[in-house]
Structures are given as C-alpha cells and as structure tokens.
Design a protein around this motif. Sequence first.
Motif, PDB file in Angstrom:
ATOM      1  N   ARG A 182       0.685  -1.223  -0.170  1.00  0.00           N
ATOM      2  CA  ARG A 182      -0.058  -0.044   0.046  1.00  0.00           C
ATOM      3  C   ARG A 182       0.971   1.217   0.116  1.00  0.00           C
ATOM      4  O   ARG A 182       0.542   2.090  -0.936  1.00  0.00           O
ATOM      5  CB  ARG A 182      -1.094   0.076   1.242  1.00  0.00           C
ATOM      6  CG  ARG A 182      -2.032   1.098   1.298  1.00  0.00           C
ATOM      7  CD  ARG A 182      -2.940   1.217   2.338  1.00  0.00           C
ATOM      8  NE  ARG A 182      -3.557  -0.021   2.919  1.00  0.00           N
ATOM      9  CZ  ARG A 182      -4.060  -0.091   4.081  1.00  0.00           C
ATOM     10  NH1 ARG A 182      -4.051   0.736   4.914  1.00  0.00           N
ATOM     11  NH2 ARG A 182      -4.816  -1.106   4.220  1.00  0.00           N
ATOM     12  N   VAL A 183       1.931   1.140   0.747  1.00  0.00           N
ATOM     13  CA  VAL A 183       2.687   2.306   0.869  1.00  0.00           C
ATOM     14  C   VAL A 183       3.628   2.479  -0.551  1.00  0.00           C
ATOM     15  O   VAL A 183       3.657   3.544  -0.962  1.00  0.00           O
ATOM     16  CB  VAL A 183       3.993   2.209   1.899  1.00  0.00           C
ATOM     17  CG1 VAL A 183       4.937   3.185   1.872  1.00  0.00           C
ATOM     18  CG2 VAL A 183       3.011   2.165   3.304  1.00  0.00           C
ATOM     19  N   ARG A 184       3.909   1.466  -1.178  1.00  0.00           N
ATOM     20  CA  ARG A 184       4.846   1.517  -2.493  1.00  0.00           C
ATOM     21  C   ARG A 184       3.982   2.221  -3.440  1.00  0.00           C
ATOM     22  O   ARG A 184       4.342   3.016  -4.180  1.00  0.00           O
ATOM     23  CB  ARG A 184       5.083  -0.086  -2.892  1.00  0.00           C
ATOM     24  CG  ARG A 184       6.101   0.051  -3.960  1.00  0.00           C
ATOM     25  CD  ARG A 184       6.305  -1.265  -4.697  1.00  0.00           C
ATOM     26  NE  ARG A 184       4.941  -1.736  -5.293  1.00  0.00           N
ATOM     27  CZ  ARG A 184       4.370  -1.284  -6.409  1.00  0.00           C
ATOM     28  NH1 ARG A 184       4.934  -0.583  -7.199  1.00  0.00           N
ATOM     29  NH2 ARG A 184       3.284  -1.797  -6.571  1.00  0.00           N
ATOM     30  N   ARG A 185       2.701   1.945  -3.449  1.00  0.00           N
ATOM     31  CA  ARG A 185       1.713   2.261  -4.524  1.00  0.00           C
ATOM     32  C   ARG A 185       1.485   3.988  -4.423  1.00  0.00           C
ATOM     33  O   ARG A 185       1.135   4.330  -5.324  1.00  0.00           O
ATOM     34  CB  ARG A 185       0.519   1.613  -4.583  1.00  0.00           C
ATOM     35  CG  ARG A 185       0.227   0.356  -5.153  1.00  0.00           C
ATOM     36  CD  ARG A 185      -1.273  -0.165  -5.414  1.00  0.00           C
ATOM     37  NE  ARG A 185      -2.207  -0.019  -4.141  1.00  0.00           N
ATOM     38  CZ  ARG A 185      -2.290  -1.178  -3.301  1.00  0.00           C
ATOM     39  NH1 ARG A 185      -1.717  -2.032  -3.562  1.00  0.00           N
ATOM     40  NH2 ARG A 185      -3.225  -0.729  -2.449  1.00  0.00           N
ATOM     41  N   GLN A 186       1.899   4.530  -3.154  1.00  0.00           N
ATOM     42  CA  GLN A 186       1.713   5.790  -3.037  1.00  0.00           C
ATOM     43  C   GLN A 186       2.800   6.666  -3.430  1.00  0.00           C
ATOM     44  O   GLN A 186       2.903   7.878  -3.331  1.00  0.00           O
ATOM     45  CB  GLN A 186       1.051   6.304  -1.845  1.00  0.00           C
ATOM     46  CG  GLN A 186      -0.088   5.584  -1.323  1.00  0.00           C
ATOM     47  CD  GLN A 186      -0.278   6.034   0.346  1.00  0.00           C
ATOM     48  OE1 GLN A 186      -0.599   7.064   0.695  1.00  0.00           O
ATOM     49  NE2 GLN A 186      -0.048   5.039   1.128  1.00  0.00           N
ATOM     50  N   ARG A 187       4.056   5.910  -3.709  1.00  0.00           N
ATOM     51  CA  ARG A 187       5.104   6.709  -4.109  1.00  0.00           C
ATOM     52  C   ARG A 187       4.908   6.998  -5.402  1.00  0.00           C
ATOM     53  O   ARG A 187       4.300   6.345  -6.279  1.00  0.00           O
ATOM     54  CB  ARG A 187       6.410   5.617  -4.019  1.00  0.00           C
ATOM     55  CG  ARG A 187       6.618   5.408  -2.540  1.00  0.00           C
ATOM     56  CD  ARG A 187       7.824   4.632  -2.496  1.00  0.00           C
ATOM     57  NE  ARG A 187       9.085   5.586  -2.759  1.00  0.00           N
ATOM     58  CZ  ARG A 187      10.343   5.058  -3.221  1.00  0.00           C
ATOM     59  NH1 ARG A 187      10.222   3.905  -3.741  1.00  0.00           N
ATOM     60  NH2 ARG A 187      11.100   6.080  -3.480  1.00  0.00           N
ATOM     61  N   ARG A 189       4.274  10.189  -4.552  1.00  0.00           N
ATOM     62  CA  ARG A 189       3.835  11.191  -3.997  1.00  0.00           C
ATOM     63  C   ARG A 189       3.992  11.366  -2.522  1.00  0.00           C
ATOM     64  O   ARG A 189       3.956  12.552  -2.055  1.00  0.00           O
ATOM     65  CB  ARG A 189       2.210  11.002  -4.156  1.00  0.00           C
ATOM     66  CG  ARG A 189       1.326  12.031  -3.640  1.00  0.00           C
ATOM     67  CD  ARG A 189      -0.158  11.743  -3.951  1.00  0.00           C
ATOM     68  NE  ARG A 189      -0.611  10.359  -3.428  1.00  0.00           N
ATOM     69  CZ  ARG A 189      -0.911  10.202  -2.226  1.00  0.00           C
ATOM     70  NH1 ARG A 189      -0.921  11.053  -1.318  1.00  0.00           N
ATOM     71  NH2 ARG A 189      -1.461   8.908  -1.935  1.00  0.00           N
ATOM     72  N   ILE A 190       4.274  10.261  -1.872  1.00  0.00           N
ATOM     73  CA  ILE A 190       4.727  10.551  -0.426  1.00  0.00           C
ATOM     74  C   ILE A 190       6.220  10.286  -0.263  1.00  0.00           C
ATOM     75  O   ILE A 190       6.649  10.342   1.008  1.00  0.00           O
ATOM     76  CB  ILE A 190       3.805   9.457   0.365  1.00  0.00           C
ATOM     77  CG1 ILE A 190       4.488   8.080  -0.339  1.00  0.00           C
ATOM     78  CG2 ILE A 190       2.612   9.482   0.302  1.00  0.00           C
ATOM     79  CD1 ILE A 190       4.206   6.714   0.778  1.00  0.00           C
ATOM     80  N   ASP A 191       6.920  10.676  -0.950  1.00  0.00           N
ATOM     81  CA  ASP A 191       8.584  10.560  -0.907  1.00  0.00           C
ATOM     82  C   ASP A 191       9.094  11.522   0.229  1.00  0.00           C
ATOM     83  O   ASP A 191       9.910  11.283   0.761  1.00  0.00           O
ATOM     84  CB  ASP A 191       9.330  10.507  -2.384  1.00  0.00           C
ATOM     85  CG  ASP A 191       9.204   9.269  -3.015  1.00  0.00           C
ATOM     86  OD1 ASP A 191       8.493   8.340  -2.388  1.00  0.00           O
ATOM     87  OD2 ASP A 191       9.702   9.195  -4.043  1.00  0.00           O
ATOM     88  N   GLN A 227      -0.698   9.673   8.006  1.00  0.00           N
ATOM     89  CA  GLN A 227      -0.703  10.179   6.758  1.00  0.00           C
ATOM     90  C   GLN A 227      -0.496   9.383   5.287  1.00  0.00           C
ATOM     91  O   GLN A 227      -1.122   9.360   4.335  1.00  0.00           O
ATOM     92  CB  GLN A 227       0.160  11.359   6.594  1.00  0.00           C
ATOM     93  CG  GLN A 227      -0.157  12.737   7.061  1.00  0.00           C
ATOM     94  CD  GLN A 227       0.757  13.881   6.829  1.00  0.00           C
ATOM     95  OE1 GLN A 227       1.782  13.816   7.729  1.00  0.00           O
ATOM     96  NE2 GLN A 227       0.626  14.588   5.766  1.00  0.00           N
ATOM     97  N   ILE A 228       0.166   8.365   5.830  1.00  0.00           N
ATOM     98  CA  ILE A 228       0.557   7.288   4.705  1.00  0.00           C
ATOM     99  C   ILE A 228      -0.233   6.247   4.725  1.00  0.00           C
ATOM    100  O   ILE A 228      -0.339   5.166   3.850  1.00  0.00           O
ATOM    101  CB  ILE A 228       1.853   7.130   4.512  1.00  0.00           C
ATOM    102  CG1 ILE A 228       2.334   6.056   5.659  1.00  0.00           C
ATOM    103  CG2 ILE A 228       2.975   8.159   4.225  1.00  0.00           C
ATOM    104  CD1 ILE A 228       4.043   5.604   5.740  1.00  0.00           C
ATOM    105  N   GLY A 229      -1.314   6.407   5.581  1.00  0.00           N
ATOM    106  CA  GLY A 229      -2.484   5.373   5.687  1.00  0.00           C
ATOM    107  C   GLY A 229      -2.230   3.994   6.320  1.00  0.00           C
ATOM    108  O   GLY A 229      -2.645   3.000   5.795  1.00  0.00           O
TER     109      GLY A 229
END
Length: 293
Positions: A182-187, A189-191, A227-229
């Motif tokens: 889930r975290v990987r998919r947000q990169r 944007r969340i870097d 924030q990163i869910g």
Amino acid sequence: MRVVEGHGFGKLILVGEHAVVYGHPALAFGVDRGTTLRVAGAEGPTQLHMPGPRAPAPDPRLRALMSEHFGDTGAHLTLTTDLPIGRGMGSSASLAVALARAHLAWNSRPADPDALWSHAMATERRFHGNPSGVDVACALHGGVLRFVRGAPPTFTSLACPAWQVVVLDSGVAGPTAELVERVRRQRPRIDLLLERVGELVGEAEEALHDPPALGRLLDENHAILRQIGVSSPTLDDLVGLARGAGAWGAKLSGAGGGGVVIALAEDPAPILQAAQAARVPAFVVRPQPGGPP
Ligand code: MEV
C-alpha cells in the motif's frame, strides 16, 4: 540424544518503519522476548511441537519450512515463543533467525554472520515479500540498532538507553506484506514524508538518552504513519490513551494496520492502568543489551 537450539530476539521499531524499505535509516531494538527452536535427534519421522499459550498459529508455511530444513532426519522440533504473533514485534524474523541458527548447528556448520543473515532473510522473504531486513537484524543482534537497507545492509549498535516502553496490543494482526505494498503504490507522491521519517531517525539518535525529546519524535513519526495510511482508528485510540495517561510520546510500531502501539513514559503504571480499564493487553519492555544469547 543430540540436541541443538537456535534463538532469535523479538524487536520493536522506535522510528522509521516503511521508510526503511526505501533506503532511509530506521532505529529499532531487540526486546527480551523471542523465539527458540530446539532440535532433538529421535527415531521415526520428523515432528513439530508448538507448546504453550502463545504458540504460533498453525501456519502451513511453517510446517513446509520445517520439513524442507529437517526432512526425514528423524528430528523432534520444539518451537516456543513469548512474542505476540503478527503484531509488529518481529515474530517471523525471530523464527527465521532461530531456524537459521538451529539449522546451521544441526548440520555442524559454524554460525557465520553472513550465512545466518542470508539464511534468515530467505525465510523472512517467504513471509513478507520485500522485507528491508531491519527485523532480521534485530532478531540476530538484539540491542539498539541504526539500520540502513542495502547489499550488504549497514547496522550500527548504539548504547542501550535506560528507558522502558509500554506496549499496547491492538489484538489484531497487521498484514505486513499488504501494508508495504500500500505504501509502495503511493510513491513518489509520499516521498517527502518518507524523507522526513529518515530525518526523524537522525534526530532520534541524538535524543536516544533524552526520553521526553524522543517522545516528541515518536509523536511526529506516528502522524506521518497516519498520513501514509498505515494506522487505524484502534491504533490512533491507543496512542491517545497512552498520551492521556502521561506518555512522553507514542506511535504504532511495525507495519501498522493492527499490531502494537509503543509509548515512552517515565512511569508506566498510569498507562498500564488505563489499558487495563479499556481491556487492552499491555506490558512493559526494555531494550535488552545486544549480542547473541
Ligand atoms: C515491519 O516490521 C517493518 C516494515 O518497515 C517492513 C520492513 O522494514 O521490512 C513495515
């Protein structure tokens, strides 16, 4: 009868989970709980026993692992742990290290650090897909570690601090592989948030022996994990409970989603009482000095 044993420590991440998967440092420590695998030579087929109230769930991957490692050697395997399973306290890494140590000893091979590392990481990958290695490093070495992923990883042992942490158990297992994904998919944007976590680790190292300051860094790390869910309403409530009972700071520890919250506090008693009133299992752990048992 021939008997060998392998042990791996449990762990808690103080600052840096998830960001550590992408090369940022993490600060983590081995706890005075863990997993032990005892192998005793015996007649007949290999058997696995998991005695005790905290026995791991009967995971088919576990039985497969044991039969791959000990096959038809006629070994009696006894696996014991005092870690809550799937709660971010490194139960799978401690199992991986216990297995690596026991397997090398059973085959009369030296407990060479590189062999232990690659053996334990291969096991950990079967449970978690893309582990950074921080859990395995803590399970192998114990103590307080600054860890950076890499080939090879770098880890630095830090002086063991005098504080203790209260661990509050959400009662729910965190799906580590799913949360890492889930975290990987947000990169990407969340870097920037992941970078900030890396900076927090540096600040936490400076504040390692100043628990009020360290507590504030734990709070900021938890805010980023929200924030990163990877937090949950239950984990946020447990953080609120700990802070309301006087903690210097609190955060989820591990992959999140479930698992545990850790709270740094001068006096754990009010937090333990508040947890008991809310029917939340809670206990105190201290970083244990490093070195294999
Ligand atoms: C799990 O204990 C910590 C994560 O950062 C995953 C990893 O580092 O392998 C979420």
